[in-house]
Structure formats: C-alpha cells, structure tokens
Enzyme design. Structure first.
Site, PDB file in Angstrom:
ATOM      1  N   HIS A 153       6.947 -11.297   2.478  1.00 59.98           N
ATOM      2  CA  HIS A 153       7.180 -11.435   3.914  1.00 59.98           C
ATOM      3  C   HIS A 153       5.943 -11.046   4.707  1.00 59.98           C
ATOM      4  O   HIS A 153       5.562 -11.733   5.668  1.00 59.98           O
ATOM      5  CB  HIS A 153       8.373 -10.578   4.342  1.00 59.98           C
ATOM      6  CG  HIS A 153       9.706 -11.214   4.102  1.00 59.98           C
ATOM      7  ND1 HIS A 153      10.189 -11.473   2.841  1.00 59.98           N
ATOM      8  CD2 HIS A 153      10.676 -11.629   4.971  1.00 59.98           C
ATOM      9  CE1 HIS A 153      11.398 -12.024   2.932  1.00 59.98           C
ATOM     10  NE2 HIS A 153      11.708 -12.137   4.209  1.00 59.98           N
ATOM     11  N   HIS A 202      10.959  -2.731   0.379  1.00 63.35           N
ATOM     12  CA  HIS A 202       9.548  -2.684   0.012  1.00 63.35           C
ATOM     13  C   HIS A 202       9.000  -1.274   0.178  1.00 63.35           C
ATOM     14  O   HIS A 202       9.385  -0.543   1.097  1.00 63.35           O
ATOM     15  CB  HIS A 202       8.713  -3.636   0.875  1.00 63.35           C
ATOM     16  CG  HIS A 202       8.622  -5.021   0.335  1.00 63.35           C
ATOM     17  ND1 HIS A 202       8.023  -5.322  -0.880  1.00 63.35           N
ATOM     18  CD2 HIS A 202       9.037  -6.205   0.854  1.00 63.35           C
ATOM     19  CE1 HIS A 202       8.094  -6.630  -1.077  1.00 63.35           C
ATOM     20  NE2 HIS A 202       8.707  -7.184  -0.050  1.00 63.35           N
TER      21      HIS A 202
END
Length: 239
Positions: A153, A202
């Site tokens: 992302h 993450h």
C-alpha cells in the site's frame, strides 16, 4: 549580507526546471539510500524495538486488540487504507491513462504504464524475497494475504499518486498550484501508510521502506521521461 547575495546568485543561476530536476534526483537517491538502510537494519533485527513500540503505542494498554480512538476513527482508517489498494489504484491508473491518451501525450502514457506496472512487479518480487511475517503483536483490523516487507500500500500509493502529481503539476503554469498538487499527493501517501500501521497489518519499517522505494521509483521514471524529452528537443533543434 553575503548569504542573501549568494542565494540570489543561485536563484538566477539555476532555472526552475533545473531546480525541479535536482529535487527529483535528491528524492530518488535519498529514497534508494533509505530503503537500503532499512533493509540492512531490518534483516539484522535492529528495528524490532522501534516497530513494537510504535504498534503498541497505537493500542490500548493491556488490550492489543483495541486501537486508540473512537469507532469512527477505526472506520476512517479503513477508508483511508482502501485508497492504496490494488483495485482503487488500478481504477485511478486506468482513468488517468485514458485521459492522457485522449490528449495524445504518448510519452506520459508510457511513463504511467511503466511506473504503475513496474512498481507492482517489483513490490511482489521484494515481498517474496524478504518474506517477512505480518505483525502478530496486535490484532489485524484489515484482511491481508501477502508478506509484510515492504508495504505494498505504501509503495504503490507513493508510485501512483506521486507520478500523477508530477504529471499534473507539469501541465500547470502556476508554481503555487504545482506545490499544492504535489502537497496533496504527498498527504494522501502519508495517510495511507499511517493507516496500515494503525490497523496493525504492517510494521512501521514496512511502511517507511515502501514510501522510500515508491518515491524513488516514481521520481526515477519521471526523470527518464524528462531526459528523453530533453534529448528529443535537442535533436529537433539540431535538425
């Protein structure tokens, strides 16, 4: 009085285009250096304490399943993170490509394709190569299926929005608008990366690495386009 005179001399010596090129080169080189440094520190385990501290700081003490803030913030972060998903980026890329093709900006269209497609391929290869597990320290508030490093992302959104930002700023006459467009692109990239850490999918260093490499890739592709345009203009003048 010497410093202002020196700075004025630099302003007159370098054109706006040269300044932009120098800035892009700095971002490209700095991004590659930052990515290499993060890879080295991550592989040696030097970033573990930092990663864990940031993730836990965003969760309630004693309950890592609950992020800080009200429910609407969690919903907002999920909406923000979708701006960096493959589906949204592909849609934006195709719409932008169609617009550029209708303007018959063939080189800009080629830049867009190379930038987007190359970034996706590179990110997938890096994920498979590093194969870093997702954080297990906190619960995941979004679905994930791939490895963690570097953040897809963060990297793909940096490539997408910075590439579009530079292309759009390039056809804008006013410098304030150029700065506004690039500022908006950077803000979107930052929000997407922060949302990935907030949602617990993450490690912070995954996002930092994605930002660094995505920005370097976007600026590198743009510099190639600028170099080719300059070369073509030189050939036309000589011809």
């Amino acid at each position: 009085m010497l410093l202002p005179s020196f700075l004025k001399g630099l302003v007159h010596r370098f054109s706006w285009g040269q300044f932009v090129t120098l800035a892009a080169l700095s971002v490209c080189a700095g991004g590659l250096w930052a990515f290499a440094a993060l890879v080295d520190e991550t592989l040696e385990g030097e970033t573990r304490a930092f990663d864990q501290a940031v993730l836990l700081a965003l969760r309630h003490a004693g309950d890592p399943s609950e992020p800080l803030g009200p429910l609407w913030l969690k919903i907002m972060m999920r909406d923000f993170t979708s701006l960096g998903s493959y589906a949204v980026l592909l849609l934006i890329g195709l719409l932008a490509l169609g617009y550029i093709l209708m303007l018959r900006k063939w080189l800009s269209a080629l830049l867009l394709v190379i930038s987007f497609a190359g970034s996706m391929v590179l990110n997938n290869l890096l994920k498979q190569g590093f194969d870093r597990p997702r954080p297990e320290l906190v619960s995941h508030l979004a679905d994930v299926y791939t490895a963690s490093f570097p953040s897809g992302h963060a990297m793909l959104s940096a490539t997408c929005y910075l590439t579009l930002g530079t292309l759009l700023a390039g056809v804008t006459r006013y410098r304030r608008l150029k700065a506004y467009i690039l500022g908006c692109a950077i803000a979107i990239v930052l929000v997407i990366g922060i949302s990935r850490v907030y949602l617990g999918v993450h490690w912070p260093t995954d996002v930092l690495a994605g930002w660094a490499l995505g920005a370097a890739w976007a600026m590198g592709c743009w510099l190639l386009l600028r170099a080719w345009l300059g070369y073509r203009a030189l050939r036309q003048r000589r011809g």
